[in-house]
Every structure is written in C-alpha cells, then in structure tokens.
Design a protein around this motif. Sequence first.
Motif, PDB file in Angstrom:
ATOM      1  N   TRP A 277       1.077  -1.058  -0.063  1.00 10.97           N
ATOM      2  CA  TRP A 277      -0.029   0.071  -0.093  1.00 10.97           C
ATOM      3  C   TRP A 277       0.747   1.101  -0.102  1.00 10.97           C
ATOM      4  O   TRP A 277       1.970   1.287   0.512  1.00 10.97           O
ATOM      5  CB  TRP A 277      -1.015   0.110   1.147  1.00 10.97           C
ATOM      6  CG  TRP A 277      -2.292  -0.348   0.923  1.00 10.97           C
ATOM      7  CD1 TRP A 277      -2.875  -0.290  -0.230  1.00 10.97           C
ATOM      8  CD2 TRP A 277      -3.299  -1.008   1.752  1.00 10.97           C
ATOM      9  NE1 TRP A 277      -4.133  -0.654  -0.411  1.00 10.97           N
ATOM     10  CE2 TRP A 277      -4.399  -1.364   0.788  1.00 10.97           C
ATOM     11  CE3 TRP A 277      -3.108  -1.724   2.983  1.00 10.97           C
ATOM     12  CZ2 TRP A 277      -5.390  -2.248   1.402  1.00 10.97           C
ATOM     13  CZ3 TRP A 277      -3.966  -2.354   3.231  1.00 10.97           C
ATOM     14  CH2 TRP A 277      -5.227  -2.687   2.487  1.00 10.97           C
ATOM     15  N   PRO A 278       0.189   2.334  -0.577  1.00  6.09           N
ATOM     16  CA  PRO A 278       1.144   3.514  -0.677  1.00  6.09           C
ATOM     17  C   PRO A 278       0.933   4.206   0.699  1.00  6.09           C
ATOM     18  O   PRO A 278       0.088   3.819   1.544  1.00  6.09           O
ATOM     19  CB  PRO A 278       0.453   4.551  -1.645  1.00  6.09           C
ATOM     20  CG  PRO A 278      -0.936   3.877  -1.820  1.00  6.09           C
ATOM     21  CD  PRO A 278      -0.947   2.462  -1.564  1.00  6.09           C
ATOM     22  N   TYR A 279       2.003   4.940   1.235  1.00  7.56           N
ATOM     23  CA  TYR A 279       2.083   5.504   2.447  1.00  7.56           C
ATOM     24  C   TYR A 279       1.254   6.694   2.405  1.00  7.56           C
ATOM     25  O   TYR A 279       0.869   7.531   1.420  1.00  7.56           O
ATOM     26  CB  TYR A 279       3.336   6.220   2.730  1.00  7.56           C
ATOM     27  CG  TYR A 279       4.394   5.118   3.212  1.00  7.56           C
ATOM     28  CD1 TYR A 279       4.324   4.707   4.347  1.00  7.56           C
ATOM     29  CD2 TYR A 279       5.163   4.648   1.997  1.00  7.56           C
ATOM     30  CE1 TYR A 279       5.492   3.447   4.748  1.00  7.56           C
ATOM     31  CE2 TYR A 279       5.981   3.315   2.437  1.00  7.56           C
ATOM     32  CZ  TYR A 279       6.111   3.065   3.541  1.00  7.56           C
ATOM     33  OH  TYR A 279       7.010   2.006   3.848  1.00  7.56           O
ATOM     34  N   PRO A 280       0.052   6.745   3.468  1.00  8.15           N
ATOM     35  CA  PRO A 280      -0.660   7.707   3.523  1.00  8.15           C
ATOM     36  C   PRO A 280      -0.216   9.113   3.766  1.00  8.15           C
ATOM     37  O   PRO A 280       0.795   9.143   3.998  1.00  8.15           O
ATOM     38  CB  PRO A 280      -1.720   7.546   4.885  1.00  8.15           C
ATOM     39  CG  PRO A 280      -0.899   6.419   5.457  1.00  8.15           C
ATOM     40  CD  PRO A 280       0.063   5.945   4.679  1.00  8.15           C
ATOM     41  N   PRO A 281      -1.012  10.208   3.612  1.00 14.03           N
ATOM     42  CA  PRO A 281      -0.443  11.643   3.761  1.00 14.03           C
ATOM     43  C   PRO A 281      -0.571  11.899   5.151  1.00 14.03           C
ATOM     44  O   PRO A 281      -1.023  12.703   5.707  1.00 14.03           O
ATOM     45  CB  PRO A 281      -1.603  12.483   3.105  1.00 14.03           C
ATOM     46  CG  PRO A 281      -2.954  11.546   3.135  1.00 14.03           C
ATOM     47  CD  PRO A 281      -2.494  10.369   3.013  1.00 14.03           C
ATOM     48  N   VAL A 282       0.459  11.385   5.838  1.00 11.62           N
ATOM     49  CA  VAL A 282       0.752  11.553   7.287  1.00 11.62           C
ATOM     50  C   VAL A 282       2.466  11.364   7.632  1.00 11.62           C
ATOM     51  O   VAL A 282       3.202  10.750   6.795  1.00 11.62           O
ATOM     52  CB  VAL A 282       0.524  10.141   7.970  1.00 11.62           C
ATOM     53  CG1 VAL A 282       0.941  10.204   9.488  1.00 11.62           C
ATOM     54  CG2 VAL A 282      -1.021  10.296   7.859  1.00 11.62           C
TER      55      VAL A 282
END
Lengths: 337, 176
Positions: A277-282
Amino acid sequence: MSEVNKSRRDFLAFSGKAGVATLVAQAAGINLGIVDVVKAEAGGKVDPFRFAIISDAHLYSMDNHKFDQQLIDAVNKVNSMNPKPDFVLFGGDVAQNGTEDQLVKGAEILAKLEMPMKIIPGEHDWYLDMGEAWRGLFGDETWSFNHKGVHFIGLNSILVEDFWTPAGLSPKERMTVMEMLESPIPGPWGVHEKQLEWLAKDVKDLPPSTPIVVFTHSPLWDYYPRWNFQTSDAPEIREILSKFDNVMSYHGHVHQTLYNRIGNMSSVAAMSTSWPWPYPPVELAYPETRMNRADPSIATDGQGVQLINLSENFEGLVEYKPFEDSLTPFMQDGFKV
Amino acid sequence: MKTRIAIRRALGIGGIAVATVVAGTVFARAPFTEAELQQQMDTLYGVIQTGYDLWHGSEPSMTSNGLACANCHPDTAASNPQTFPKYQTMYGKVVPWQEMVNWCIENPQLGERLSPESDQMTAMKAYAMYLHRGLPIEPGLASEQTAAVPVAFGTGFKREPTGLGVDTREYTPERR
Ligand SMILES: [Fe+2]
Ligand SMILES: [Fe+2]
C-alpha cells in the motif's frame, strides 16, 4: 527511561546508515531492507531465538491465483531460513472475502510451515461469518504464551460496532463494506472491552522486567485512522502494558514497512504477501523506515516476510526480507548497533 | 473565471464579496442560474460516484482475478492523476493517465481495457481528479507517490446508498 532514550538515539544513529543504504537501493532500482534495533532495560532474561512474521495473504477463491503462489513463496522463504525461526506469527487477512474456501486454502498453504504458527484475524477474514470459519480453522483469536522468557500476546483488533443490523445488511454486504480500506461506514476498529479486561488479567502478575511482544492486525497507534491504520483502544492497551520496561508491538494490515515508538512500546509493521500500500498523507516520526515506491511492473515488489531476532537482553533485530531478492548482504543479514 | 466564481457561489463560499465581484463583472451572456449550477454539480457528483464504483470493482470485465483499482490504490492514492501525461517505463513513452489505468486493468487485474474515451474511463478520472483537487499539477513527476486530499470519514463527495461503499454519515467536503 534513560535506556529508552538511548535506544531512540541508537535507532537514529543507525538510521543515518539506513538512509544511505536505502538511497543506494533506490539508485539500483531495488527494494528495501530496514533493520531496527530495540533495547531493553533489564538483561539476561531471554534465551535468544528468532521468529518470523508472514502477513496479509488476501487469498481469492479462484484456482491458481497469483496470491496463492505469493503465500507459498513466503512459506518457502521462512522454511529456508537458517537457522530456522522457532515459530511464525501470521498477521491476519488470510482471505480476501472471508469465505471458508479462502481460509481453508490459506490454512493448507500455511500448514507447510516447518515450525509452529500463531495467528490473529484481519478484517478480511472475519466479517462474512463473524469469525466462525476462522475460529474453526485457527482456534481462539485472543491468546498469550511464553517462549524462552518472552511473553507473547495476540489480540483481535478489527472489532467494530454493529453497523449491519440497523442497516439490514446481509453477511455478504457486511463483508463488502469491510473489504474496502477506505470504507466510510464501520468506523475505527478496536479490541473492545472484553479483550482489554482479558489483557489486564493476563499481565497482572507479570513483573515489569518481563519481555512483552504484542501482536495485532492493526497498529497500536494512530497512524491513519481513515484506512484503519489504527486501533481505537490502543491508548488503553498501551496503558495496561505501561508497567513493562519494554514492549514490542508487531502488526499487519498496512502492507508496508513501518516503525514507530510511543513510550515503552516500539511498533513494527509487516509487509504483505499480496500487494503493497502507498504511504498515507501522514508525517512519520521515522521516515527512514519507509520503503521505496513499489514498481507496479514487478508483481511482487514491495512484499515479503520478516524475521525478528531477540537477544538475551530482549534486544530486537528486525529484518525485512522482501520477495525481490535484491538487497546488499549488509541489509539482508541485518546488523546490530 | 466566470464559471469558477459562479461555482464557488453555488458551493456557498465567498459570500457577499464574491457576489459583489459577480455583480460588478460584465458578462458576455447571463451567468448560469443557481439551479443550473446545482444541476451541473449534481451531474458531476453522479459521474464521480460511478467512478468510485468502477474503482471498487463494479465492472466485471475490468478484472479476471478479482482485483480492483482500489486494492492497491485506496482513495486513488498513488494513482497520481495530476502528474500525467508522463513517461512510463512499461510503455517507453509518455502516456496519459487513462493509459496507465488500462495498463493496470490488463496486467495486475488481467481484465479488458476500456476505451480511453468511454464514459467509464471519464468517470474514473472524475473520481481520481476529485480526490486530488487542489493539488498542484506536476506533469512528469515520477519518483514520488502522491496521496489524495485526506478526508476524515465519508467519501469526500456526496454519495447515495447503492450497496457498494454506502456512505451513511453526513459529510461536507472541505471547500476552497
Ligand atoms: Fe491486509
Ligand atoms: Fe487488513
């Protein structure tokens, strides 16, 4: 406390090196290996051993699906480790749609492991029949055991309030809702009251120096709640475990490499065997534990298994073992700092 | 410009200041009425919802192994619509976003590609672009994953219950 700070310094000192290694890996277009070292205060309690983690197989029902082979690859990868891990933890999401055939297929592939396995459920395993098939195959989802001086705890962290009865949803519709990572309906997952009580009782008589490993599907910290990269009652879990010198939390669900530390608890994510999964905007506290962008044209990029070595001081050496076997020997073998 | 201001008005931002600007502007033709704008936005939302459904697997021809776009791209994350057209190694040339979607349909999903001009492809692009609204357009950006605009819960757009990704909560997208 000072040891905890020291461990953080050690980690940061190491991460400089990791940054270099990751950059080299990036330049060569290859995958990532991250090694994380966690130190404990008290020493000499653990009879050193290693265990492996496999997670998030997401098996589909059709025959010869590519994810079947990817889970088989993971099992073979762990079986061929030398020395062999004492046991394997499976991090949940055996199945994609929670059907019995998918869970059975997973159990059959995992039965090829040449060492014992302990497992906790993921949301994809659970919400078709509320865990009935899963329990039939794998037993209790809440457990603890002692191994060579370490107390291992497994919890079911994917529980949600009943959203299906008021909405009149069928089991299949309930499962469909839970299959979507960004589903707006179920709200944040947790372990809920009963397991919190169980946990408090389970650790009540353990002295603070006991090495603790806690294993869940979702992370025990607020990473990105929208994708349930969280456990809503993680603060309560951390509170119950706060008396211990050192707690290691390992989890699945996020399909990526990841490290975090809160108080006495270090938290390490498992790569999946299905898709990354892509890294979330965090913003991450330890951004050096991000893996490289997975290349979609390499079907098994950004996936793999992990190996954890525990020393007699309850020092953890975590090695990510990606499928794309392209790491330098330095990163493959891991190292201490 | 006229349309954008009018849409902002329709969305209820800008208040009196915007209204004044509109009143002080000379239009070549009468602006859309509130009702017309509402109807246009509702139509767009409908298409976005169709894109959301397609992204989550509502069209069987797009997959033969059960995988949908959303398996790997929750909230269309790392689909990077604002970075296209760009060079893609699997093509060896610069391709539009729609072509990359078709690559994913044909390869990881083992499905049948959509016509780039189809309503279905337009719907998926509308969904992805809506979730990336406000992010800078950076054609060619290839080495970084970009993420969609985060929303606390809900889908980020109006959603009617359909059985797939039913949005049961009140949600008002943040508006700029
Ligand atoms: Fe998963
Ligand atoms: Fe999961």
